[in-house]
Design an enzyme around this catalytic site. Structure first.
Site, PDB file in Angstrom:
ATOM      1  N   ASP A   1      -4.170  -0.169   8.974  1.00 21.24           N
ATOM      2  CA  ASP A   1      -3.504  -1.216   8.200  1.00 21.24           C
ATOM      3  C   ASP A   1      -2.382  -0.618   7.366  1.00 21.24           C
ATOM      4  OD1 ASP A   1      -3.772  -3.968   6.474  1.00 21.24           O
ATOM      5  OD2 ASP A   1      -3.482  -2.240   5.157  1.00 21.24           O
TER       6      ASP A   1
ATOM      7  N   ASP B   1       0.937  -6.041  10.783  1.00 21.80           N
ATOM      8  CA  ASP B   1       0.696  -4.802  10.025  1.00 21.80           C
ATOM      9  C   ASP B   1      -0.711  -4.234  10.209  1.00 21.80           C
ATOM     10  OD1 ASP B   1      -0.687  -6.683   8.451  1.00 21.80           O
ATOM     11  OD2 ASP B   1      -0.362  -5.478   6.661  1.00 21.80           O
ATOM     12  N   GLU B   2      -1.437  -4.715  11.214  1.00 23.90           N
ATOM     13  CA  GLU B   2      -2.771  -4.177  11.475  1.00 23.90           C
ATOM     14  C   GLU B   2      -2.961  -3.970  12.974  1.00 23.90           C
ATOM     15  OE1 GLU B   2      -6.081  -6.253   9.597  1.00 23.90           O
ATOM     16  OE2 GLU B   2      -4.695  -7.117   8.147  1.00 23.90           O
TER      17      GLU B   2
END
Ligand SMILES: [Mg+2]
Length: 216
Positions: A11, A107-108
């Protein structure tokens, strides 16, 4: 015996704000907010850097509220194409460790490193190496949750790695009861606010309470 899987959830911290700070060094020590429609005070905060969060700015809050809490914040409009490009650049870094990378959001990203350990070392070494490379190449701090499946990797990241000094945490069958069971049931991956409400009404308030609840 089948080998236990090792899954990462990687993350990016405050992703949009971190991309902006990485590319504009003069923003380094300033609180930065990325907001939809900064011209209208009713815009929504899409990302706030840790300095802005320290002042009480929360993601998804109204821009005017955020500016009340942190009047000195630099407010930027989002550059979505740039964030997508950086996200793909990070995917490419992860793909050097395994061909099993699955972007989960911008974003992960999940990755399965079960078969990568002979080449790259123990899971926590791999996690550290990934953190270092992402910092060196895109200037963003990544946190890594590790577990035997995606759900535990995600829970490890959100509840522990993000709060840890080194940004890495492993949930295993061994520490699951002591670390994860005391968490509120809403911290369980997949339990949203409605499900949490239902479970609470059934008398289930923690993940451990859910784990021991009779199936029928
Ligand atoms: Mg993030």
């Amino acid at each position: 015996m089948m080998k236990e899987k090792v899954i990462f959830l990687v993350d990016m911290q405050s992703f949009y704000a971190s991309v902006e700070k990485a590319e504009n060094p003069h923003l380094k020590n300033q609180p930065v907010i990325v907001s939809g429609d900064p011209e209208r005070r009713g815009g929504v905060v899409l990302a706030a850097c840790p300095l802005a969060k320290q002042k009480g700015v929360a993601n998804a809050s109204r821009l005017w509220e955020a500016q009340e809490k942190c009047p000195e914040a630099i407010v930027l409009r989002p550059r979505m194409q740039r964030y997508i490009d950086v996200s793909l650049q990070i995917t490419a870094i992860l793909e050097e460790y395994t061909d099993l990378v699955e972007p989960y959001s911008i974003d992960e990203q999940f990755m399965d490193i079960t078969g990568s350990q002979k080449l790259f070392g123990a899971p926590e070494e791999i996690a550290k190496s990934i953190q270092d490379r992402i910092m060196r190449e895109v200037g963003i701090y990544a946190r890594v949750g590790i577990g035997p499946n995606k759900a535990l990797a995600k829970i490890a990241c959100d509840n522990f790695a993000k709060k840890n000094k080194n940004g890495i945490f492993t949930l295993t069958k061994e520490n699951m009861k002591t670390e994860m069971w005391p968490l509120p049931v809403g911290s369980m991956f997949g339990v949203g606010s409605r499900m949490k409400h239902h479970l609470n009404r059934m008398g289930i308030s923690t993940i451990g309470g859910l784990a021991v609840f009779p199936l029928d």
